[in-house]
Write an enzyme that holds these catalytic residues in place. Structure first.
Site, PDB file in Angstrom:
ATOM      1  N   ASP A   1       0.951  -1.275   0.028  1.00 41.33           N
ATOM      2  CA  ASP A   1       0.108   0.017  -0.114  1.00 41.33           C
ATOM      3  C   ASP A   1       0.809   1.252   0.162  1.00 41.33           C
ATOM      4  O   ASP A   1       0.289   2.211  -0.441  1.00 41.33           O
ATOM      5  CB  ASP A   1      -0.960   0.037   1.235  1.00 41.33           C
TER       6      ASP A   1
ATOM      7  N   CYS B   1     -10.847   4.413  -3.630  1.00 43.45           N
ATOM      8  CA  CYS B   1      -9.744   4.135  -2.542  1.00 43.45           C
ATOM      9  C   CYS B   1     -10.190   5.233  -1.307  1.00 43.45           C
ATOM     10  O   CYS B   1     -10.242   4.342  -0.339  1.00 43.45           O
ATOM     11  CB  CYS B   1      -8.304   4.522  -3.065  1.00 43.45           C
TER      12      CYS B   1
ATOM     13  N   TYR C   1     -12.110   3.418   1.916  1.00 43.80           N
ATOM     14  CA  TYR C   1     -11.262   3.010   3.250  1.00 43.80           C
ATOM     15  C   TYR C   1     -11.892   3.583   4.238  1.00 43.80           C
ATOM     16  O   TYR C   1     -11.967   3.374   5.491  1.00 43.80           O
ATOM     17  CB  TYR C   1      -9.678   3.680   2.871  1.00 43.80           C
TER      18      TYR C   1
ATOM     19  N   TYR D   1      -8.529   5.699   9.412  1.00 44.60           N
ATOM     20  CA  TYR D   1      -9.612   5.754   8.276  1.00 44.60           C
ATOM     21  C   TYR D   1     -10.921   6.185   8.827  1.00 44.60           C
ATOM     22  O   TYR D   1     -11.742   6.318   8.021  1.00 44.60           O
ATOM     23  CB  TYR D   1      -9.457   4.436   7.393  1.00 44.60           C
TER      24      TYR D   1
ATOM     25  N   GLU E   1      -9.860  -3.148  -5.585  1.00 43.33           N
ATOM     26  CA  GLU E   1      -9.954  -3.033  -4.313  1.00 43.33           C
ATOM     27  C   GLU E   1      -9.947  -4.522  -3.304  1.00 43.33           C
ATOM     28  O   GLU E   1      -9.164  -4.444  -2.689  1.00 43.33           O
ATOM     29  CB  GLU E   1     -10.830  -1.955  -3.379  1.00 43.33           C
TER      30      GLU E   1
END
Length: 225
Positions: free
Chosen positions: A44, A135, A139, A165, A207
């Protein structure tokens, strides 16, 4: 209905499947194998380097100064706030910043980032935010869901991930992306909206593949010495 409301109706079942993935379940209940988390962490980190490039493309293609400033703020949040979390975790695991930056991208990482960058370069500013949206939004979706699990946010290792997050700051990054998407979608034809929606759907599938890659410690199918 705003464009992002329509998109969410399409991708929410995909995002819900993340919550049923063993990697995400392990984050929530604290049982995730640390080797799997380290694999995700390194992959990541280099993903985020390419993700920051997307925001830079967005700034270059922006149609006004306010939009340009938003992309610049999002790039700064990725490079400093989000990647700072990764560097902090890496330090706990004895992984240097040099090692992070020299990580060999896995097959899924290459496929995902290449797709986003390709879509962003092909079209106008609308393609850029469509490539970016999943993304950040997903998240935040995951972080908020996991934060509802009793004790998850207090876990000595994974709690920081969840809190990051699910935070107000990251939620604002998500809202900024949603607002950008709705702004550039205004006045588009149905065919143009469908193309943007397809980008968001495909990145949603990517994802899932990224979580799967981390869960199975995948790199490339045939090792080469």
């Amino acid at each position: 209905m705003k464009f992002t409301d329509r998109v969410f109706n399409r991708v929410e079942p995909i995002w819900q499947s993340y919550m049923e993935h063993p990697f995400i379940i392990g984050l929530g209940d604290g049982t995730l194998d640390q080797e799997k988390f380290k694999h995700w962490l390194k992959q990541d980190y280099i993903y985020l380097i390419e993700y920051a490039r997307l925001f830079s493309i967005g700034a270059a293609k922006s149609t006004d100064l306010k939009m340009m400033a938003t992309y610049a703020d999002l790039a700064n949040g990725t490079l400093n706030t989000e990647m700072s979390l990764h560097r902090g975790y890496a330090k706990q695991f004895g992984i240097s910043e040099v090692e992070l930056e020299e990580t060999e991208p896995a097959q899924t990482t290459v496929g995902y980032t290449s797709y986003m960058l390709n879509m962003a370069q092909q079209g106008g500013i609308e393609n850029v935010i469509a490539a970016i949206l999943t993304c950040t939004w997903s998240y935040n979706y995951i972080g908020l869901k996991l934060s509802e699990i009793k004790g998850a946010s207090d876990h000595p290792l994974y709690g920081e991930w969840i809190n990051m997050y699910a935070s107000d700051e990251f939620s604002q990054y998500k809202e900024d992306c949603i607002q950008l998407m709705d702004q550039v979608a205004e006045g588009k034809t149905e065919a143009e909206l469908q193309r943007l929606e397809d980008i968001i759907v495909k990145t949603s599938y990517y994802e899932y593949m990224f979580w799967d890659m981390a869960e199975h410690l995948e790199t490339w199918p045939v090792p080469v010495k």
